[in-house]
Enzyme design. Sequence first.
Site, PDB file in Angstrom:
ATOM      1  N   HIS A  16      64.455  29.486  10.935  1.00  0.00           N
ATOM      2  CA  HIS A  16      65.179  28.308  11.414  1.00  0.00           C
ATOM      3  C   HIS A  16      64.823  27.104  10.583  1.00  0.00           C
ATOM      4  O   HIS A  16      64.930  25.980  11.026  1.00  0.00           O
ATOM      5  CB  HIS A  16      64.842  28.017  12.873  1.00  0.00           C
ATOM      6  N   GLY A  20      68.227  17.032  18.537  1.00  0.00           N
ATOM      7  CA  GLY A  20      69.255  16.013  18.771  1.00  0.00           C
ATOM      8  C   GLY A  20      70.599  16.646  19.083  1.00  0.00           C
ATOM      9  O   GLY A  20      71.260  16.293  20.062  1.00  0.00           O
ATOM     10  N   GLY A  43      58.479  28.101  31.586  1.00  0.00           N
ATOM     11  CA  GLY A  43      58.171  27.895  30.162  1.00  0.00           C
ATOM     12  C   GLY A  43      56.726  28.192  29.814  1.00  0.00           C
ATOM     13  O   GLY A  43      56.375  28.267  28.654  1.00  0.00           O
TER      14      GLY A  43
HETATM   15  P1  ADP Z   1      64.213  24.884  20.415  1.00  0.00           P
HETATM   16  O1  ADP Z   1      62.717  24.841  20.461  1.00  0.00           O
HETATM   17  O2  ADP Z   1      64.769  26.122  21.023  1.00  0.00           O
HETATM   18  O3  ADP Z   1      64.751  24.559  19.068  1.00  0.00           O
HETATM   19  P2  ADP Z   1      64.823  22.171  21.221  1.00  0.00           P
HETATM   20  O4  ADP Z   1      64.563  21.781  19.814  1.00  0.00           O
HETATM   21  O5  ADP Z   1      66.090  21.686  21.818  1.00  0.00           O
HETATM   22  O6  ADP Z   1      64.710  23.735  21.424  1.00  0.00           O
HETATM   23  O7  ADP Z   1      63.665  21.625  22.145  1.00  0.00           O
HETATM   24  C1  ADP Z   1      62.347  21.545  21.703  1.00  0.00           C
HETATM   25  C2  ADP Z   1      61.518  20.915  22.807  1.00  0.00           C
HETATM   26  O8  ADP Z   1      61.447  21.795  23.911  1.00  0.00           O
HETATM   27  C3  ADP Z   1      60.097  20.662  22.415  1.00  0.00           C
HETATM   28  O9  ADP Z   1      59.973  19.419  21.758  1.00  0.00           O
HETATM   29  C4  ADP Z   1      59.355  20.696  23.748  1.00  0.00           C
HETATM   30  O10 ADP Z   1      59.342  19.422  24.362  1.00  0.00           O
HETATM   31  C5  ADP Z   1      60.221  21.583  24.591  1.00  0.00           C
HETATM   32  N1  ADP Z   1      59.578  22.869  24.816  1.00  0.00           N
HETATM   33  C6  ADP Z   1      59.480  23.908  23.971  1.00  0.00           C
HETATM   34  N2  ADP Z   1      58.846  24.937  24.559  1.00  0.00           N
HETATM   35  C7  ADP Z   1      58.535  24.534  25.815  1.00  0.00           C
HETATM   36  C8  ADP Z   1      57.877  25.123  26.932  1.00  0.00           C
HETATM   37  N3  ADP Z   1      57.430  26.364  26.883  1.00  0.00           N
HETATM   38  N4  ADP Z   1      57.730  24.396  28.057  1.00  0.00           N
HETATM   39  C9  ADP Z   1      58.188  23.124  28.118  1.00  0.00           C
HETATM   40  N5  ADP Z   1      58.825  22.524  27.098  1.00  0.00           N
HETATM   41  C10 ADP Z   1      58.987  23.205  25.969  1.00  0.00           C
END
Ligand code: ADP
Length: 579
Positions: A217, A403, A487
């Site tokens: 990614h 974003g 999570g």
């Molecule tokens: P992805 O990680 O699938 O690319 P996003 O970029 O939209 O999703 O979101 C990332 C955010 O998700 C992180 O900055 C964090 O705040 C939150 N996050 C990731 N893993 C967890 C988790 N296990 N529990 C709570 N929040 C999490």
Amino acid sequence: MTYLCNQPDMFVEEMIQGFAAAHRDLIIAVNGGVVRRRQAEPGQVVVIIGGGSGHYPAFGGLVGPGLVHGAAMGNVFASPSAQQIYDVALAAYAGGGIILCYANYAGDVLNFNQAQARLQAQGIDVRAVVVTDDIASAPLAERQLRRGIAGALPVFKVAAAAADSGESLDEVCRIANEANARVRTLGVAFSGCTLPGAQQPLFHVEHGKLAVGMGIHGEPGLYQQDALPADDLAEMLVKKLLQDISPTGDLPKGTRISVLLNSLGSVAQEELFVVYRKVDQLLHSRGLTIVEPVVDRVITSFDMAGISLTLFWLNDELETYWKAAADTPAFKRGTILRSEPATEAVLIPQVAVASQPVTVGSPASQRIAAIILEIFASAKQIIEAQQEELGRLDAVAGDGDHGIGMLRGVSAALDAAKKAHDAQAGAGTLLTLSGEAWAARAGGTSGALWGVILNTFGVKLGDTTAPDTATVAGSVAAALCEVMQRGKAQPGDKTLVDVLQPFSAALDQASARGISVVTAWQDAADIANTAAQQTRNLLPRIGRARPHAEKSIGTPDPGAISLAMIITVASEVIRKHCP
Ligand code: ADP
Ligand code: MG
């Protein structure tokens, strides 16, 4: 960069339409992704995969006879939502159980787990197999924390071939896990990749340098070094993989092994062959027998210039399934006789999206619903304005899509909230419907968690009364509890929990002191903002950013920042209505 795109936020929908049109003989588009054109034999196990788009041929290109039965296709680099996975799995379901097989990323784990629970609630037997082949993302002792990359293909392939040969759910699950235990991958990149519509690549690799161990990614590499000639690179990859496989750095002579040399996007096929020439020599010189190698695009990273090498050492059973014939848009092996073109009768229908009847709320609750609707509208504005900055924060150690994902989610939530408000929903129903829309449209980790937050909050708030501080505090506490349970993040892990937890604690204290909702929320919002900023000092211990922990020191967590932003705009709207 991407050259061809209409509107960036329609990119995936339009891509899936074109993909399905180009391969009408093999696949059919359903809600959430694609399934095989011809359904599996009644009673047999089906294998469902999924992940973000931008990785073609993963994941849709691997659907077809001899390979998987369906693929959920998320937004670019974002996990598909639980709804998408659920819809695809049901469309392919043949009555004999379902294997959900996916690469190990926080967002995928969350969404696949939710889909699994929903399918099980329908009485379907479902197992999950999580692929963890990327040796750069965690040490061998923490194998279960490793990411899944190109090694997913052999796992998908043997699982699906076993399912097609009539194996039971337990057996398919065992065989898939055995494959995952015997597959290792390492990748390198020469340049970053650029998401559709974005001006900048997710990360840069200096000219003449090589980023070792980046994820698919665009998560930056673990370290950079001087670029190497093809032969030296082949040698480095083979050596590091063999060292991970066995302490001696060697496998017994005569071991049968398959090899996947994968272009991550813009490395030419010819360049792959130059590298493969050396890989082949090195493995033969160690007395290993290569079985059905794949030198091709397996799992890409949009337009990233990079390659990965996967070693998959076989036993008789795995070899049989690895060599079995397959016929998918992107992966063909041997001959599978194509049956007559599917007639209308066997076409799998588009699964209808369940639409829930809206419960009319009490007048008091409808007034709160109107305020929440306004909060969603303000939230969308702030996220739109901050979209690039949130992406930038996420690109430091994650995949740069925060974003985009948040904007998609909040826009869908606002649309759902408008509809619910028009149908006279109370605050609770408006929130749960918005949460479902958010999770379904945004995908990714934060999409799933925002769905959980809004849903839990809504269920607690209900549709009858205007909430007092104790109810609001209790609802936020319940949302925090659900987020932590789903999570698995603890305070201090550098996630949005580091904002939600102090926010919840502040509301609890205010409630105990009998403070009004407006003042309580406002004070708690200040605490949330401070907490979001303080995440800059934390080391990520969970999620995509974990393998790049040190890189993220000094940068706040994007999910924590966006949560604090929305809490803040909510505070302003609440104050306006309840001065
Ligand atoms: P992805 O990680 O699938 O690319 P996003 O970029 O939209 O999703 O979101 C990332 C955010 O998700 C992180 O900055 C964090 O705040 C939150 N996050 C990731 N893993 C967890 C988790 N296990 N529990 C709570 N929040 C999490
Ligand atoms: Mg992200």
